[in-house]
Scaffold this motif. Structure first.
Motif, PDB file in Angstrom:
ATOM      1  N   GLY A  69       0.801  -1.221   0.000  1.00 36.12           N
ATOM      2  CA  GLY A  69       0.000   0.000   0.000  1.00 36.12           C
ATOM      3  C   GLY A  69       0.828   1.262   0.000  1.00 36.12           C
ATOM      4  N   GLY A  70       2.126   1.128   0.280  1.00 38.40           N
ATOM      5  CA  GLY A  70       3.000   2.305   0.231  1.00 38.40           C
ATOM      6  C   GLY A  70       3.909   2.379   1.431  1.00 38.40           C
ATOM      7  N   GLY A  71       5.174   2.614   1.177  1.00 38.81           N
ATOM      8  CA  GLY A  71       6.102   2.873   2.262  1.00 38.81           C
ATOM      9  C   GLY A  71       6.478   1.667   3.090  1.00 38.81           C
ATOM     10  N   GLY A  72       6.129   0.462   2.648  1.00 40.83           N
ATOM     11  CA  GLY A  72       6.483  -0.709   3.432  1.00 40.83           C
ATOM     12  C   GLY A  72       5.859  -0.696   4.813  1.00 40.83           C
ATOM     13  N   SER A  73       4.650  -0.154   4.904  1.00 42.23           N
ATOM     14  CA  SER A  73       4.019   0.029   6.205  1.00 42.23           C
ATOM     15  C   SER A  73       3.776  -1.287   6.917  1.00 42.23           C
ATOM     16  CB  SER A  73       2.687   0.757   6.027  1.00 42.23           C
ATOM     17  OG  SER A  73       1.975   0.794   7.236  1.00 42.23           O
ATOM     18  N   GLY A  74       3.962  -1.255   8.236  1.00 46.26           N
ATOM     19  CA  GLY A  74       3.659  -2.422   9.034  1.00 46.26           C
ATOM     20  C   GLY A  74       2.368  -2.279   9.792  1.00 46.26           C
ATOM     21  N   ALA A  75       1.779  -1.075   9.829  1.00 43.44           N
ATOM     22  CA  ALA A  75       0.537  -0.855  10.565  1.00 43.44           C
ATOM     23  C   ALA A  75      -0.180   0.363   9.999  1.00 43.44           C
ATOM     24  CB  ALA A  75       0.819  -0.653  12.047  1.00 43.44           C
ATOM     25  N   THR A  76      -1.503   0.344  10.127  1.00 40.28           N
ATOM     26  CA  THR A  76      -2.322   1.458   9.651  1.00 40.28           C
ATOM     27  C   THR A  76      -3.369   1.789  10.704  1.00 40.28           C
ATOM     28  OG1 THR A  76      -2.068   0.668   7.369  1.00 40.28           O
ATOM     29  CG2 THR A  76      -3.775   2.317   7.779  1.00 40.28           C
ATOM     30  N   ILE A  77      -3.492   3.073  11.025  1.00 39.53           N
ATOM     31  CA  ILE A  77      -4.559   3.540  11.920  1.00 39.53           C
ATOM     32  C   ILE A  77      -5.703   4.036  11.043  1.00 39.53           C
ATOM     33  CG2 ILE A  77      -5.182   5.102  13.792  1.00 39.53           C
ATOM     34  CD1 ILE A  77      -2.229   5.276  14.524  1.00 39.53           C
ATOM     35  N   VAL A  78      -6.891   3.506  11.285  1.00 45.07           N
ATOM     36  CA  VAL A  78      -8.043   3.751  10.413  1.00 45.07           C
ATOM     37  C   VAL A  78      -9.164   4.421  11.195  1.00 45.07           C
ATOM     38  CG1 VAL A  78      -9.824   2.622   9.004  1.00 45.07           C
ATOM     39  CG2 VAL A  78      -7.458   1.769   8.958  1.00 45.07           C
ATOM     40  N   ASP A  79      -9.847   5.350  10.532  1.00 43.37           N
ATOM     41  CA  ASP A  79     -11.100   5.866  11.080  1.00 43.37           C
ATOM     42  C   ASP A  79     -12.155   5.867   9.986  1.00 43.37           C
ATOM     43  OD1 ASP A  79     -10.377   8.040   9.470  1.00 43.37           O
ATOM     44  OD2 ASP A  79     -11.000   9.542  10.938  1.00 43.37           O
ATOM     45  N   PHE A  80     -13.423   6.007  10.393  1.00 41.25           N
ATOM     46  CA  PHE A  80     -14.547   6.089   9.462  1.00 41.25           C
ATOM     47  C   PHE A  80     -15.211   7.449   9.632  1.00 41.25           C
ATOM     48  CE2 PHE A  80     -13.808   1.613   9.396  1.00 41.25           C
ATOM     49  CZ  PHE A  80     -14.272   1.176   8.166  1.00 41.25           C
ATOM     50  N   PHE A  81     -15.603   8.059   8.515  1.00 43.07           N
ATOM     51  CA  PHE A  81     -16.118   9.425   8.541  1.00 43.07           C
ATOM     52  C   PHE A  81     -17.009   9.649   7.328  1.00 43.07           C
ATOM     53  CE2 PHE A  81     -13.146   9.714   5.224  1.00 43.07           C
ATOM     54  CZ  PHE A  81     -13.368  10.887   4.529  1.00 43.07           C
ATOM     55  N   LEU A 114      -5.400   6.062   7.488  1.00 43.35           N
ATOM     56  CA  LEU A 114      -6.388   5.834   6.433  1.00 43.35           C
ATOM     57  C   LEU A 114      -7.762   6.226   6.944  1.00 43.35           C
ATOM     58  CD1 LEU A 114      -7.131   4.664   3.620  1.00 43.35           C
ATOM     59  CD2 LEU A 114      -7.413   2.443   4.757  1.00 43.35           C
ATOM     60  N   SER A 115      -8.424   7.132   6.217  1.00 43.74           N
ATOM     61  CA  SER A 115      -9.784   7.548   6.545  1.00 43.74           C
ATOM     62  C   SER A 115     -10.734   6.991   5.491  1.00 43.74           C
ATOM     63  CB  SER A 115      -9.886   9.077   6.596  1.00 43.74           C
ATOM     64  OG  SER A 115      -9.144   9.590   7.688  1.00 43.74           O
ATOM     65  N   ILE A 116     -11.755   6.269   5.947  1.00 51.28           N
ATOM     66  CA  ILE A 116     -12.694   5.598   5.044  1.00 51.28           C
ATOM     67  C   ILE A 116     -14.067   6.248   5.181  1.00 51.28           C
ATOM     68  CG2 ILE A 116     -13.760   3.410   4.407  1.00 51.28           C
ATOM     69  CD1 ILE A 116     -11.415   1.976   5.737  1.00 51.28           C
ATOM     70  N   SER A 117     -14.591   6.766   4.084  1.00 51.58           N
ATOM     71  CA  SER A 117     -15.930   7.354   4.102  1.00 51.58           C
ATOM     72  C   SER A 117     -16.989   6.259   4.044  1.00 51.58           C
ATOM     73  CB  SER A 117     -16.117   8.294   2.913  1.00 51.58           C
ATOM     74  OG  SER A 117     -17.490   8.667   2.794  1.00 51.58           O
ATOM     75  N   PHE A 118     -18.024   6.410   4.885  1.00 50.49           N
ATOM     76  CA  PHE A 118     -19.152   5.485   4.802  1.00 50.49           C
ATOM     77  C   PHE A 118     -20.339   6.133   4.083  1.00 50.49           C
ATOM     78  CE2 PHE A 118     -19.138   7.241   9.196  1.00 50.49           C
ATOM     79  CZ  PHE A 118     -20.268   8.031   9.125  1.00 50.49           C
ATOM     80  N   ASP A 119     -20.076   7.256   3.396  1.00 49.64           N
ATOM     81  CA  ASP A 119     -21.091   7.918   2.576  1.00 49.64           C
ATOM     82  C   ASP A 119     -20.606   7.890   1.129  1.00 49.64           C
ATOM     83  OD1 ASP A 119     -23.239   9.347   1.670  1.00 49.64           O
ATOM     84  OD2 ASP A 119     -22.737  11.214   2.700  1.00 49.64           O
ATOM     85  N   GLY A 120     -20.423   6.668   0.623  1.00 50.77           N
ATOM     86  CA  GLY A 120     -19.817   6.494  -0.688  1.00 50.77           C
ATOM     87  C   GLY A 120     -20.578   7.138  -1.828  1.00 50.77           C
ATOM     88  N   ALA A 121     -21.890   7.299  -1.679  1.00 49.81           N
ATOM     89  CA  ALA A 121     -22.689   7.887  -2.755  1.00 49.81           C
ATOM     90  C   ALA A 121     -22.366   9.368  -2.942  1.00 49.81           C
ATOM     91  CB  ALA A 121     -24.173   7.706  -2.458  1.00 49.81           C
ATOM     92  N   ARG A 122     -22.122  10.090  -1.854  1.00 49.64           N
ATOM     93  CA  ARG A 122     -21.834  11.526  -1.947  1.00 49.64           C
ATOM     94  C   ARG A 122     -20.342  11.833  -1.954  1.00 49.64           C
ATOM     95  NH1 ARG A 122     -25.389  14.792   2.389  1.00 49.64           N
ATOM     96  NH2 ARG A 122     -24.538  13.200   3.787  1.00 49.64           N
ATOM     97  N   ASP A 123     -19.579  11.030  -1.248  1.00 45.31           N
ATOM     98  CA  ASP A 123     -18.153  11.329  -1.119  1.00 45.31           C
ATOM     99  C   ASP A 123     -17.363  10.745  -2.287  1.00 45.31           C
ATOM    100  OD1 ASP A 123     -18.577  12.755   1.163  1.00 45.31           O
ATOM    101  OD2 ASP A 123     -18.081  11.115   2.526  1.00 45.31           O
TER     102      ASP A 123
END
Length: 212
Positions: A69-81, A114-123
């Protein structure tokens, strides 16, 4: 009288046993607490979900969370918005800005946001791009995506325990937390927004563990 006392004692024992079972031996007393304990005991693999980022690039969520996913990351902090949110999402955005600043000022930690939108129709991608720009997001560290398919979005929310309830006016009531994923795409911990330092420390630990 003895019979009544024995019955009362039996009911008390049954009540204690039920409470212990429902609260994981009294470790938690809320649904959210139970969710967090379950995740810590049994990490949750992310389902196969197609997402689209702010540059209209399509990728799977598993690929974003993995090293590729980029940068050889070992962890990702995720939120939903969602971008139209004017309440809790603003706090989440501020929290992620602080996390980004900590990652920019400290040594490489193998951690991304990583920020994940749960309003995929508008966002759509342009809305995500405007939102990211407003937060001064550094794409090398912090990406924004949506789930275009409504069924996949619902499956993702359900798998990760994210509660989203439409309010009938175009907005949503939803829970908010910092979800920490490892490079295998498994949700390993759930933290409160106020526990951002704990979330970052744990993500850095995962990042170091995944380093070659």
């Amino acid at each position: 009288m003895l019979r009544t006392a024995l019955l009362s004692a039996l009911l008390a024992v049954c009540g204690w046993a039920a409470a212990a079972w429902l609260t994981h031996d009294f470790q938690v007393w809320t649904d959210e607490g139970a969710r967090r304990l379950e995740v810590a005991l049994r990490p949750v693999p992310v389902p196969a979900t197609a997402v689209q980022d702010s540059r209209a690039r399509s990728v799977t969520l598993g690929e974003l969370l993995g090293p590729q996913g980029g940068g050889g990351s070992g962890a990702t902090i995720v939120d939903f918005f969602y971008t139209h949110c004017e309440t809790v999402c603003l706090s989440l955005g501020s929290t992620f800005q602080q996390l980004q600043a900590a990652l920019q000022s400290g040594p490489p930690a193998g951690v991304r946001l990583l920020s994940i939108s749960f309003d995929g129709a508008r966002d759509d991608p342009s809305a995500l791009q405007r939102y990211a720009s407003g937060l001064a997001a550094d794409e090398r560290l912090w990406r924004f995506v949506r789930v275009p398919d409504a069924r996949e979005q619902q499956a993702l929310l359900q798998r990760l325990g994210v509660v989203v309830i439409p309010d009938g006016r175009g907005d949503y009531e939803h829970n908010a937390a910092l979800l920490v994923f490892d490079a295998s795409g498994r949700m390993r911990r759930v933290f409160d927004m106020a526990e951002q330092q704990l979330a970052l420390d744990y993500a850095r630990h995962l990042g170091r563990s995944a380093a070659p």
